[in-house]
Design an enzyme around this catalytic site. Sequence first.
Site, PDB file in Angstrom:
ATOM      1  N   PRO A   2      -7.626  -7.728  -8.818  1.00  0.00           N
ATOM      2  CA  PRO A   2      -8.659  -8.457  -9.555  1.00  0.00           C
ATOM      3  C   PRO A   2      -9.613  -9.166  -8.594  1.00  0.00           C
ATOM      4  CG  PRO A   2      -6.499  -8.870 -10.499  1.00  0.00           C
ATOM      5  CD  PRO A   2      -6.273  -8.137  -9.207  1.00  0.00           C
ATOM      6  N   GLU A   3     -10.906  -9.062  -8.888  1.00  0.00           N
ATOM      7  CA  GLU A   3     -11.924  -9.726  -8.085  1.00  0.00           C
ATOM      8  C   GLU A   3     -12.428 -10.954  -8.837  1.00  0.00           C
ATOM      9  OE1 GLU A   3     -14.774  -6.851  -6.569  1.00  0.00           O
ATOM     10  OE2 GLU A   3     -13.253  -5.283  -6.574  1.00  0.00           O
ATOM     11  N   HIS A  93       9.437  -6.537 -15.571  1.00  0.00           N
ATOM     12  CA  HIS A  93       8.609  -7.030 -14.468  1.00  0.00           C
ATOM     13  C   HIS A  93       8.030  -8.416 -14.725  1.00  0.00           C
ATOM     14  CE1 HIS A  93       9.025  -3.061 -12.793  1.00  0.00           C
ATOM     15  NE2 HIS A  93       8.400  -2.504 -13.811  1.00  0.00           N
ATOM     16  N   ARG A 112       3.824  -4.628  -9.261  1.00  0.00           N
ATOM     17  CA  ARG A 112       3.854  -4.365  -7.818  1.00  0.00           C
ATOM     18  C   ARG A 112       4.562  -5.476  -7.033  1.00  0.00           C
ATOM     19  NH1 ARG A 112      -0.281  -0.678  -6.531  1.00  0.00           N
ATOM     20  NH2 ARG A 112       0.532  -0.713  -4.402  1.00  0.00           N
ATOM     21  N   ARG A 155     -24.329 -11.215  12.532  1.00  0.00           N
ATOM     22  CA  ARG A 155     -23.156 -10.486  13.017  1.00  0.00           C
ATOM     23  C   ARG A 155     -23.451  -8.999  13.190  1.00  0.00           C
ATOM     24  NH1 ARG A 155     -19.036 -14.136  12.666  1.00  0.00           N
ATOM     25  NH2 ARG A 155     -19.457 -15.908  11.268  1.00  0.00           N
TER      26      ARG A 155
END
Length: 289
Positions: A2-3, A93, A112, A155
């Site tokens: 998830p972002e 889970h 996971r 950069r």
Amino acid sequence: MPELPEVETVRRTLNELIRGKRIERVTVSLPRIIQRPHEPEIFAAALAGHTIESVERRGKFLRILLDGLVLVSHLRMEGRYGVYEADEPVELHTHVRFHFEDGTELRYKDVRQFGTMHLFAPGEDLVLPPLNKLGIEPLNKEFTLQAFKKEVAHRSTKIKPLLLNQEYIVGLGNIYVDEALFTAGIHPERTADSIKPAEWTKLHEAIRATLSRAVDAGGSSIKSYVNGQGEMGMFQHELLIYGRKNEPCRKCGASIDKTVVGGRGTHICLKCQPFPKKRGSNAAKPASK
């Protein structure tokens, strides 16, 4: 993983569902989820009797604020929260359960098993790992064009890995970096110091616009993401380039390519995001597919 838009959606949902609830006890079934303190028994005992005051977000982390404690939670790849009645069957889970005095439970499920939880005294969470080295928030007012350029413009690193680096700008992951770079017309393998002032303006606007639209749509359910009510996000239906390999570009009609940049699968329209023909000494050659 998830972002920012997905975590922000979870935050908003949980704020509606658990704010004001008092924790009676906590059950931990997978100890390694608990990172601070390392002993799950101490973690559970510390939370008992505390009331949830609000749920906030820092980058991709949730900050659950209680009366006298802060719980920092990272969902990692497939972690998810849900609120249930205490007598509902516990799904496989499910690793952490927060039992509330009103007979409901907040359950953390993680197929996971990569998610993490850290418990802090108020104020400690922002000066200690994992939050202490996070960069600026792209949807906050502090994310000005000048602040953005100060973090990354000088950069010599490729722009995509820079945008993925949470020490500079938080919350951006693979989906939204691809979307923002496409919207701005910037090749993901351009080095930051090769990007021109007008392009920085476009990229800054693209990041904010892409994330704002994704938050409004409830995030993207590319794999298993759902919010705290089990609802999918809808932004995946609006994605311009991510996940659309060999499909026609929505802008120009050219076929969308997929390559690897910085170890991440990357979607590019080579017509809309051309690599500059005149490459200076600071420009990197695109990786071959």
